[in-house]
Design an enzyme around this catalytic site. Sequence first.
Site, PDB file in Angstrom:
ATOM      1  N   CYS A   6      17.296  53.898  57.548  1.00  0.00           N
ATOM      2  CA  CYS A   6      16.844  54.815  56.510  1.00  0.00           C
ATOM      3  C   CYS A   6      16.578  56.150  57.178  1.00  0.00           C
ATOM      4  O   CYS A   6      17.210  56.494  58.170  1.00  0.00           O
ATOM      5  CB  CYS A   6      15.598  54.262  55.811  1.00  0.00           C
ATOM      6  SG  CYS A   6      14.201  53.973  56.918  1.00  0.00           S
ATOM      7  N   HIS A 525      25.756  55.981  82.255  1.00  0.00           N
ATOM      8  CA  HIS A 525      26.653  56.120  81.100  1.00  0.00           C
ATOM      9  C   HIS A 525      27.708  57.163  81.436  1.00  0.00           C
ATOM     10  O   HIS A 525      27.449  58.363  81.393  1.00  0.00           O
ATOM     11  CB  HIS A 525      25.850  56.530  79.858  1.00  0.00           C
ATOM     12  CG  HIS A 525      26.596  56.363  78.567  1.00  0.00           C
ATOM     13  ND1 HIS A 525      27.591  57.205  78.165  1.00  0.00           N
ATOM     14  CD2 HIS A 525      26.481  55.416  77.596  1.00  0.00           C
ATOM     15  CE1 HIS A 525      28.056  56.814  76.997  1.00  0.00           C
ATOM     16  NE2 HIS A 525      27.395  55.727  76.629  1.00  0.00           N
TER      17      HIS A 525
END
Length: 603
Positions: A6, A525
């Site tokens: 949400c 990453h």
Amino acid sequence: MSVGHCATRLRFNLKNDKKADTEFLQNLKGVVGVVNKGGQYQVVIGSDVKNVYKQLLELGSFNNNDVSSEKGEDKGIITKALDTIAGIFFPIVPALTGAGMLKAVMAIAVALGWLSSKSSTYQFINYIGDTAFYFLPILLANSAAKKFKCNEYAAMAIGGVLLHPTFTTMVANAKKAGEGLQLLGLPVSLVSYGSSVVPIILAVWFMSYVERLADKIIPGTIKLFGVPLLTLMIVAPVTLIAIGPLGNILGVGLGAGVTFLNAYASWLVPLLVGALTPLMVMTGMHYGLIPIGINMLATTGYDTVAGPGMMVSNIAQGGASLAVAIRAKNKDVKQLAGSVWITAVLGITEPAMYGISLRFKKPLYAAMIGGGAAGLFIGVMGVGRYAQVAPGLLALPSFIGQDGFANVIYAAIGCAIAFIVSFIASFMLGIDEPEQDTKGSGDKAEVVIDVASSGVIYAPIKGRTVDLKEVSDPVFADGIMGQGVAIIPEEGAVYAPVDGVVSALFDTKHAIGITGDDGVEILIHIGIDTVKMNGRCYTAHIQKDQKVKKGDKLLEFDMKAIKEEGYDLITPVLILNSSDYAEVLGITDKDIKVGDALIKIAK
């Protein structure tokens, strides 16, 4: 398992929530709080939730099917009911909120004389704003079908049956002539289903059983058309004859119950909602208010249950947090409270609730006091909203009705009461804040790492170090996944930064997790959005759970090929469990080679 989000939370439907590492998540940088209530496992992130959600989908395998009712679930009836309500109504809220705000803006324009209610422009905007509400049965059919695990498009067709112009014309003509309607010799109630809520939910629930039965009895060779044919032939008539009228009676009865309360104790519901909304949000029980408010809007055009009380409660959260921002001495607490009070006032309270109110408790009590006082006022004055909008300060236009500005003025006074009372109560109660770390004030000094000491993370890649803020992905740049530094690589090889174990090696090989022997959790990453390459240009030299020593080669990557495909090779090196350390200091703006000291951690 399925996941959605949400405005502020990741919402997981887990097969087994006992496997979730709640303590780790609560201590993770960027996570405001964790809630496991109402049938959902919710991780509160804040306004960056969309970016986190995007990364999550790339890293994990998720689906859009709700698993909450699978066998093996051990959930109570109330939890299941709340989960079902949330799953049905939450997906359609954006459509209703957009339409509600459009109606609210139009009400302002008419009230101020900018737009005539007789103009064609008004007629166009009016029906555009009404569309989502009129076709509410079709919207609910889609989301209800997902919850009840049946075909969404067949369910939407049933919603269309209730709203088809031919049916509505037949009903109107029968009412006008004082006659009845019959289908298969049985009476059909003269009911209009536009903007209705309960009938379609009951119809789709019934359809879920019919569809499963049809799927069992119809031969495989004709299932493609046989199942939907039999489903439609059974569900549509039963809905028109029995389910629709029953749902209409239930919806009208619910509205009558609320009307009774408004007539004899108008102050009670807004008082309770205003005071208890924070607790209801924590447990997921606020989802029970949403259908009541929508049903009131559909049946009476006026919601006194969900909207007004939740609005003043949210604004009370803002007032309590602002008081914390002014009174607190701890720099981090002051900064957090100084930002979350604004989002709370605008209707997004999770950052304030989990970052301030629940953390220090006293601001929560202050918010409940302010919300209750304001709820009592708006209840006595009979304040209600005319449109479904997010409950915050921006919702005030939805309180403008056909009878002038009295209603919206009382709503504004209620907001002021909520903010002022909660602010005063929070300021007087104060908080038991953590001690302020006063070391290292002033300009940022150059970080010097003693390589002879413990807690040193060494450079896994040769290149130029930069601050995480220079990473284009906000999940890394804002430190949501942890503190650290980024490296602009000069060579396409990655080496172990510490002694430890390979805790994660993604199939795409674009990221590696290392857990050091001392417990530090490191993520390397390689590149931004390189997960989309599906492992091309990457070669791994290790496997998951493999023991490694500092300096062991982990993987290689083709820098030239990756750049030619348009990807940024900047490589964040993150300490995922940064919250376990008092300091995470990284060296930036420096050329480094593999094995140089890169990050210092200290407990």
